[in-house]
Scaffold this active site. Structure first.
Site, PDB file in Angstrom:
ATOM      1  CG  HIS A  79      37.613 -14.399  21.177  1.00 42.87           C
ATOM      2  ND1 HIS A  79      38.576 -15.300  21.580  1.00 42.87           N
ATOM      3  CD2 HIS A  79      38.265 -13.480  20.425  1.00 42.87           C
ATOM      4  CE1 HIS A  79      39.750 -14.947  21.084  1.00 42.87           C
ATOM      5  NE2 HIS A  79      39.603 -13.843  20.387  1.00 42.87           N
ATOM      6  CG  ASP A 124      37.353 -19.128  21.405  1.00 41.40           C
ATOM      7  OD1 ASP A 124      36.873 -17.978  21.440  1.00 41.40           O
ATOM      8  OD2 ASP A 124      37.813 -19.631  20.357  1.00 41.40           O
ATOM      9  CG  ASP A 151      43.742 -13.376  20.704  1.00 40.55           C
ATOM     10  OD1 ASP A 151      42.563 -12.978  20.689  1.00 40.55           O
ATOM     11  OD2 ASP A 151      44.263 -14.042  19.803  1.00 40.55           O
ATOM     12  CD  GLU A 186      38.550 -14.825  16.816  1.00 40.01           C
ATOM     13  OE1 GLU A 186      38.912 -14.238  15.777  1.00 40.01           O
ATOM     14  OE2 GLU A 186      39.342 -15.404  17.583  1.00 40.01           O
ATOM     15  CD  GLU A 187      41.878 -17.281  18.879  1.00 41.45           C
ATOM     16  OE1 GLU A 187      42.139 -17.416  17.663  1.00 41.45           O
ATOM     17  OE2 GLU A 187      42.351 -16.363  19.561  1.00 41.45           O
ATOM     18  CG  HIS A 193      47.063 -16.839  17.506  1.00 42.99           C
ATOM     19  ND1 HIS A 193      46.453 -17.173  16.313  1.00 42.99           N
ATOM     20  CD2 HIS A 193      46.129 -16.162  18.212  1.00 42.99           C
ATOM     21  CE1 HIS A 193      45.213 -16.707  16.305  1.00 42.99           C
ATOM     22  NE2 HIS A 193      44.995 -16.084  17.454  1.00 42.99           N
TER      23      HIS A 193
END
Length: 464
Positions: free
Chosen positions: A101, A103, A134, A169-170, A434
């Site tokens: 992903h 995003d 990520d 996805e996030e 994150h």
């Protein structure tokens, strides 16, 4: 390195030689702040998708490359842009889907970053920046492996390939099921590689074989129909914050383990992992003790957890002597593999309603559920992946459980029940996905590219 195929030495050279350009492209992607939350500039997601589509086109591998959106089932609105690139299999070879992903999470408090979150910075063998690990590194691991295949095989590559790079996805993969439905046949694959997980450490690769599910919701606690003076009525009137604190405290036992009847735990062996490692990987303060019971990894991989991740209440600078009428919190539960997220949410809601103090009114909203996943490790793809990791990293891979959730994997399994699922990744325990100062270990990325290149080459040697 094993040389099971004549082209593998050339493949390895091609993959190694492509690392500098792959990292340069990764840096360019990190500079694009593509965040799917509506409060952020949505044009950046379009920029990110177009940049990745161009990278896919430039590999020379695909028959077709497109940027597409799909409808969000609940609202009918269009979701965020995804990249879909396809190449038909030839001569009976399998088709492999490569997922990642583009995003990223919001940066959070930029004052906590040692360098700007969207300015890629190399320091001590790591690349820092939001999305560096990520999951833009996952995107570039796919692209780098495809470049190596193209350089080595040219037009003789027979493997079918689907590159699917999601854009939300996030933010809950809200249009994921619609996207699969819209493109069901062109995305149909024999093997699905989800590059959105991690490794045992920076040097040791892992195949993720279990993932917890998630049950996230907003809880509003209400005790008054308006605010009142805390001096005039405090001691007789329960304010919403008091009720919220009392209620939330019932979710955990004294040792910090979850105290909700109906939440399941999975029984499974876990590798050795001590408290010192936990402290090193999490930044646990010296005087703070771990919570829960059982082996540390069983608590993270196989048992439920509940975390309060947000609260709407008066900020400290604006606090006054007031009894608050209402408090809203965000509750994020992780669900043991094997239990449905709906059953887990139902158990938590029952618990909270049964324990509401002082007759407080409770309201539940923004419910987001995702099931966990247990990988079937019996197929050829898992063994092929393990061998490719062993050769790409120079170390035997570990079967890994992950405490986080990737709910869309259950959607992939439902849509393509015959596909073999491989959950891999380029993160290590110090990547801080994150969190502020997210980073990618550069040697891990190099090894991940080598491993994926070998995996795809060996899949290209099979027939289905």
């Amino acid at each position: 390195m094993n040389s099971q195929l004549p082209a593998e030495p050339q493949l390895i050279d091609a993959a190694e030689g492509g690392i500098p350009s792959a990292l340069a492209d990764l840096g360019r992607l990190v500079r694009i702040p593509g965040i799917a939350w509506p409060a952020f500039d949505q044009e950046q997601l379009q920029r990110s998708a177009q940049a990745i589509a161009q990278l896919a086109e430039d590999t020379g591998v695909f028959d077709e490359v497109r940027v597409r959106t799909a409808a969000i089932p609940e609202t009918g609105e269009q979701g965020q842009p995804a990249v879909l690139a396809t190449r038909a299999a030839r001569n009976g070879r399998p088709t492999v889907m490569l997922y990642a992903h583009h995003d990223v999470q919001p940066p959070g408090d930029e004052a906590l970053w040692e360098t700007p979150p969207f300015e890629p910075t190399v320091r001590d063998g790591r690349l820092y920046g939001r999305g560096a690990a990520d999951d833009k590194a996952g995107v570039m691991a796919h692209i780098a492996a495809l470049r190596a295949l193209r350089e080595t095989y040219g037009d003789d590559l027979d493997l079918g390939i689907v590159l699917f790079v999601e854009g939300e996805e996030e933010y809950g993969s809200r249009s994921f099921t619609s996207f699969l439905a819209d493109h069901a046949e062109e995305m149909r694959s024999d093997v699905i590689v989800v590059a959105d997980s991690g490794n045992w450490d920076a040097e040791t690769p892992a195949v993720t074989v279990s993932l917890r599910g998630n049950a996230k919701f907003h809880l509003t606690v209400r005790t008054l129909d308006h605010a009142s003076h805390s001096g005039m009525f405090g001691g007789a009137v329960p304010d919403a914050m008091m009720a919220t604190i009392r209620l939330l405290s019932t979710l955990w036992n004294d040792d910090g383990s979850v105290a909700v009847d109906g939440l399941a735990a999975r029984e499974a062996e876990t590798p050795a992992y001590d408290e010192d490692t936990l402290r090193s990987e999490t930044g646990l303060l010296p005087g703070v003790q771990p919570i829960g019971n059982g082996s540390i990894l069983s608590r993270i991989w196989n048992k439920p957890s509940i975390t309060v991740t947000g609260i709407d209440f008066t900020r400290v600078a604006a606090a006054s002597n007031t009894l608050s009428p209402e408090v809203t919190v965000v509750v994020s539960a992780r669900v043991a593999p094997g239990q449905s997220a709906q059953d887990a949410y139902d158990a938590i809601e029952r618990h909270l309603r049964a324990h509401a103090p002082f007759g407080a009114e409770l309201a539940f909203s923004e419910i987001d559920l995702g099931n966990g996943f247990l990988v079937d490790t019996s197929g050829w793809a898992v063994e092929t992946a393990r061998g490719a990791m062993r050769d790409g990293y120079g170390k035997d891979p570990v079967d890994l459980g992950v405490g986080g959730s990737i709910p869309f994997i259950a959607d992939l399994v439902e849509r393509y029940p015959g596909a073999q699922i491989l959950v891999t990744g380029v993160e290590d325990p110090h990547s801080r996905a994150h969190s502020p100062n997210e980073s990618l270990h550069l040697d891990t990325f190099r090894h991940a590219v080598l491993a994926e290149t070998l995996l795809l080459a060996r899949a290209n040697a099979r027939t289905v």
